[in-house]
Design an enzyme around this catalytic site. Structure first.
Site, PDB file in Angstrom:
ATOM      1  CE1 TYR A 181      -3.409  -3.020  -0.142  1.00 43.75           C
ATOM      2  CE2 TYR A 181      -3.358  -2.499   2.412  1.00 43.75           C
ATOM      3  CZ  TYR A 181      -3.891  -2.797   1.159  1.00 43.75           C
ATOM      4  OH  TYR A 181      -4.706  -4.526   0.898  1.00 43.75           O
TER       5      TYR A 181
HETATM    6  P1  FDA Z   1       3.691  -2.310 -10.644  1.00 46.57           P
HETATM    7  O1  FDA Z   1       3.760  -3.056 -11.722  1.00 46.57           O
HETATM    8  O2  FDA Z   1       2.819  -0.886 -10.434  1.00 46.57           O
HETATM    9  O3  FDA Z   1       4.716  -2.666  -9.175  1.00 46.57           O
HETATM   10  C1  FDA Z   1       4.545  -2.466  -8.000  1.00 46.57           C
HETATM   11  C2  FDA Z   1       6.231  -1.764  -8.003  1.00 46.57           C
HETATM   12  O4  FDA Z   1       6.865  -3.386  -7.929  1.00 46.57           O
HETATM   13  C3  FDA Z   1       6.785  -0.980  -8.517  1.00 46.57           C
HETATM   14  O5  FDA Z   1       7.955  -0.773  -7.743  1.00 46.57           O
HETATM   15  C4  FDA Z   1       8.280  -2.112  -9.501  1.00 46.57           C
HETATM   16  O6  FDA Z   1       8.477  -1.268 -10.149  1.00 46.57           O
HETATM   17  C5  FDA Z   1       8.113  -3.551  -9.020  1.00 46.57           C
HETATM   18  N1  FDA Z   1       7.271  -4.099 -10.248  1.00 46.57           N
HETATM   19  C6  FDA Z   1       6.882  -4.937 -11.098  1.00 46.57           C
HETATM   20  N2  FDA Z   1       6.908  -5.658 -11.059  1.00 46.57           N
HETATM   21  C7  FDA Z   1       8.346  -6.628 -10.756  1.00 46.57           C
HETATM   22  C8  FDA Z   1       9.395  -7.967 -11.652  1.00 46.57           C
HETATM   23  N3  FDA Z   1       8.651  -8.357 -11.939  1.00 46.57           N
HETATM   24  N4  FDA Z   1      10.511  -7.446 -10.890  1.00 46.57           N
HETATM   25  C9  FDA Z   1      11.102  -6.324  -9.841  1.00 46.57           C
HETATM   26  N5  FDA Z   1      10.055  -5.597  -9.559  1.00 46.57           N
HETATM   27  C10 FDA Z   1       9.121  -5.220  -9.951  1.00 46.57           C
HETATM   28  N6  FDA Z   1      -2.472  -5.403  -2.395  1.00 46.57           N
HETATM   29  C11 FDA Z   1      -2.278  -7.046  -1.403  1.00 46.57           C
HETATM   30  O7  FDA Z   1      -1.574  -7.368  -0.608  1.00 46.57           O
HETATM   31  N7  FDA Z   1      -3.621  -7.397  -1.798  1.00 46.57           N
HETATM   32  C12 FDA Z   1      -5.074  -7.339  -2.181  1.00 46.57           C
HETATM   33  O8  FDA Z   1      -5.912  -7.093  -2.552  1.00 46.57           O
HETATM   34  C13 FDA Z   1      -4.501  -5.385  -3.295  1.00 46.57           C
HETATM   35  N8  FDA Z   1      -5.619  -5.685  -3.624  1.00 46.57           N
HETATM   36  C14 FDA Z   1      -5.154  -4.592  -5.000  1.00 46.57           C
HETATM   37  C15 FDA Z   1      -6.257  -3.682  -5.409  1.00 46.57           C
HETATM   38  C16 FDA Z   1      -6.170  -2.553  -6.311  1.00 46.57           C
HETATM   39  C17 FDA Z   1      -6.829  -1.740  -7.053  1.00 46.57           C
HETATM   40  C18 FDA Z   1      -4.713  -1.794  -6.000  1.00 46.57           C
HETATM   41  C19 FDA Z   1      -4.901  -0.895  -7.567  1.00 46.57           C
HETATM   42  C20 FDA Z   1      -3.519  -2.440  -5.164  1.00 46.57           C
HETATM   43  C21 FDA Z   1      -4.312  -3.547  -5.103  1.00 46.57           C
HETATM   44  N9  FDA Z   1      -3.213  -4.095  -4.071  1.00 46.57           N
HETATM   45  C22 FDA Z   1      -3.528  -5.152  -3.018  1.00 46.57           C
HETATM   46  C23 FDA Z   1      -2.039  -3.122  -3.649  1.00 46.57           C
HETATM   47  C24 FDA Z   1      -0.545  -4.286  -4.714  1.00 46.57           C
HETATM   48  O9  FDA Z   1      -0.345  -5.793  -3.793  1.00 46.57           O
HETATM   49  C25 FDA Z   1       0.426  -3.521  -5.039  1.00 46.57           C
HETATM   50  O10 FDA Z   1      -0.184  -2.299  -5.587  1.00 46.57           O
HETATM   51  C26 FDA Z   1       1.379  -4.692  -5.780  1.00 46.57           C
HETATM   52  O11 FDA Z   1       2.810  -3.740  -5.591  1.00 46.57           O
HETATM   53  C27 FDA Z   1       1.641  -4.130  -7.149  1.00 46.57           C
HETATM   54  O12 FDA Z   1       1.648  -5.013  -8.688  1.00 46.57           O
HETATM   55  P2  FDA Z   1       1.586  -4.785  -9.495  1.00 46.57           P
HETATM   56  O13 FDA Z   1       2.734  -5.623 -10.527  1.00 46.57           O
HETATM   57  O14 FDA Z   1       0.122  -4.473 -10.258  1.00 46.57           O
HETATM   58  O15 FDA Z   1       2.011  -3.408 -10.033  1.00 46.57           O
END
Ligand code: FDA
Length: 535
Positions: free
Chosen positions: A477
């Site tokens: 978060y």
């Molecule tokens: P994103 O791609 O934006 O990456 C997030 C971070 O990780 C960035 O710093 C990025 O550079 C880095 N990163 C991404 N991919 C990487 C990789 N392959 N290797 C290294 N670094 C990498 N959380 C939770 O625990 N339970 C839940 O139920 C929810 N529900 C939820 C709903 C909604 C609508 C949102 C917007 C968010 C959540 N979250 C959540 C929070 C979610 O777990 C958190 O935002 C994650 O970091 C999202 O991962 P993404 O890959 O989508 O994000």
């Protein structure tokens, strides 16, 4: 031998860093960067099709598609020099080598759900490596494991598991569009956390490309780095390409209900009780509370509504026994409950109507994008009734429907895992976690600053009721109000530990040591990345 390697990499990192600013200038012509990518990719002919520059007609749609927070989907937000969407590991390796060569920052994006947009925004010239094409999922039912690539969403993962087995599942996020890459990097919790812990508690191997462009797995990266990537936050240690997870058993029938109670229906007393029962509930029960306020009558009288949103890993009879003995005042009846399969409960918690086809889990882009600012807290002592009433008063000062809180119990499996087993330290002693939410559908900067100020002042009211020294927060978060790195390249341990201790407590120091060993030149950096000790 190992030490020698380490020293060599260290020097290489420093050299590249010093040559950075000059070469960054040359980046104004992305052709050079493209040439560099081709030179370093195994499949040279295809790479240009996987790169989007601002002159490319799909650049904006590729950039915008997974941006979740509309606050950052504006023309004035900083844009990347280019976006690479790798198909092969060699494309990731090439992107790292070329970003270093040209002295540009690299942002890694999987699902784009970062609350502060750190996967696609930067104040300095940058490129994005977007893993959208690296999303294969291989489920091995016999072995009860799966390999999942970082670009997949948790919805895709759940769907692929359910396709092969009705009695296996995985304990990760509630929202299906969350990307595996960022989500696993920061912990990842969902409706089975009391039974099986977090996603990272069930990760058993991973593949990562480090700052030197080497592809490593658990064995070759070693236990320190493997520890760090399971909870130390995304974007600090390398690009995690894929994760091997241990699947968990789920019963063929689970039960759900959502009971809503307003202040007039004794919501305050029920919420107060909810706080006290968490530790006694069986691990099969997940009951979160969603709190919001709305106008209840024609005269616009405000009230609060508490929704008790529940999953039970078992049938309705057993669930009713549990709620009657541990939470009789909630008065759950058989009519309130619905039995279904585990995968249907995923849809239920994601807000889909019962009967929706499972294929909605394959939609990557959610259609409910909002402007938002969220925060988190951990509660260790029950909040008194007077404290709850103080919260409601503050909710009434915010516009109807904008503010929300989601509370979910810890305990169960979460309390059995030690604080240092993984970088995620919020374990025994946590009664529940709060997610503070403000989310709105339109308006410009003025509207945004009004809501952001509201949540900041609400957060300061909450200080007296939540964890202290440090005031703990959940890295997934992401909240940059709690502190940021100095982004001018020089790393400042003291500055970083202000936010780092909140997310990781004492694990922060070990994360810094791992970072120093694997990325001493601080190639992977953002506003809240783990800094190396100064070099
Ligand atoms: P994103 O791609 O934006 O990456 C997030 C971070 O990780 C960035 O710093 C990025 O550079 C880095 N990163 C991404 N991919 C990487 C990789 N392959 N290797 C290294 N670094 C990498 N959380 C939770 O625990 N339970 C839940 O139920 C929810 N529900 C939820 C709903 C909604 C609508 C949102 C917007 C968010 C959540 N979250 C959540 C929070 C979610 O777990 C958190 O935002 C994650 O970091 C999202 O991962 P993404 O890959 O989508 O994000």
């Amino acid at each position: 031998m190992k030490m020698q390697n380490f020293t060599m990499h260290h020097h290489l990192a420093c050299l590249l860093l010093f040559s950075g600013p000059l070469l960054a200038f040359a980046m104004n012509t992305p052709e050079n960067f493209l040439q560099c990518l081709s030179l370093h990719s195994e499949n040279a002919t295809s790479i240009s099709k996987l790169v989007y520059t601002p002159i490319n007609s799909s650049y904006s749609s590729v950039l915008d598609i997974t941006i979740q927070n509309l606050r950052f989907l504006t023309p004035s937000a900083p844009k990347p020099l280019l976006i690479v969407t790798p198909l092969h590991v060699s494309h990731i390796q090439a992107a790292i080598i070329c970003s270093r060569q040209y002295g540009v920052q690299m942002r890694i994006r999987s699902g784009g759900h970062d609350y502060e947009g750190l996967s696609y925004l930067s104040k300095v010239p940058f490129v994005i490596v977007d893993l959208v094409n690296l999303r294969s999922i291989a489920v091995d039912v016999e072995d009860e494991t799966a390999w999942v690539q970082s670009g997949a969403t948790v919805g895709e993962l759940y769907y692929r598991i359910a396709e092969k087995s009705k009695t296996l599942g995985f304990p990760a996020g509630v929202c299906p569009t969350v990307g595996v890459g960022g989500h696993f990097s920061g912990g990842g919790y969902g409706t089975m956390l009391r039974k099986y812990g977090l996603a990272i508690d069930n990760v058993i191997d991973a593949q990562l490309v480090d700052a030197q462009g080497r592809l490593l797995d658990r064995e070759s990266m070693g236990e320190d780095l493997f520890w760090a990537i399971r909870g130390g936050g995304g974007g600090s240690f390398g690009v995690v390409v894929s994760w091997k997870v241990k699947l968990v058993p789920v019963p063929s029938t689970v039960t759900v209900f959502t009971l809503r109670r307003t202040l007039e229906q004794h919501a305050t007393k029920l919420v107060h009780q909810w706080q006290l029962i968490g530790n006694e509930l069986p691990n099969d029960l997940f009951m979160r509370v969603i709190l919001q306020s709305y106008n209840s009558g024609p005269n616009g009288t405000r009230t609060m509504q508490a929704s008790f949103n529940t999953l039970y890993l078992g049938g309705v009879n057993a669930l009713l026994e549990v709620t009657r003995s541990s939470f009789p005042d909630l008065n759950v009846t058989r009519q309130d409950c619905t039995e279904m399969s585990w995968i249907e409960s995923i849809l239920y918690f994601a807000g889909f109507p019962i009967g929706e086809p499972l294929e909605v889990l394959l939609n990557r882009s959610s259609n409910t994008k909002l402007f938002f600012k969220h925060k988190s807290d951990y509660v260790k002592e029950p909040i008194p009734m007077s404290g709850l009433e103080g919260m409601w008063e503050r909710f009434f000062e915010e516009d109807e429907g904008v503010a929300q809180m989601i509370w979910n119990h810890y305990g169960g499996k979460m309390a059995e895992i030690s604080e240092s087993a993984l970088p995620f330290p919020h374990r025994a002693g946590v009664l529940y976690k709060i997610q503070h939410i403000t989310a709105w559908t339109d308006g410009g900067n003025e509207v945004a600053s009004k809501h952001v100020s509201w949540i900041r002042s609400f957060y300061s009211y909450m200080a007296r009721y939540v964890s202290k020294s440090p005031r703990e927060a959940y890295i997934n978060y992401r909240d940059i109000d709690i502190g940021t790195n100095n982004m001018k390249g020089d790393t400042d341990y003291k500055r970083a530990s202000a936010w780092g201790k909140k997310y990781f407590k004492n694990n922060f120091d070990r994360l810094v040591r791992v970072k120093t060993a694997v990325d001493p030149g601080n190639f992977f950096q953002h506003e809240q990345s783990i800094p190396p000790f100064s070099f």
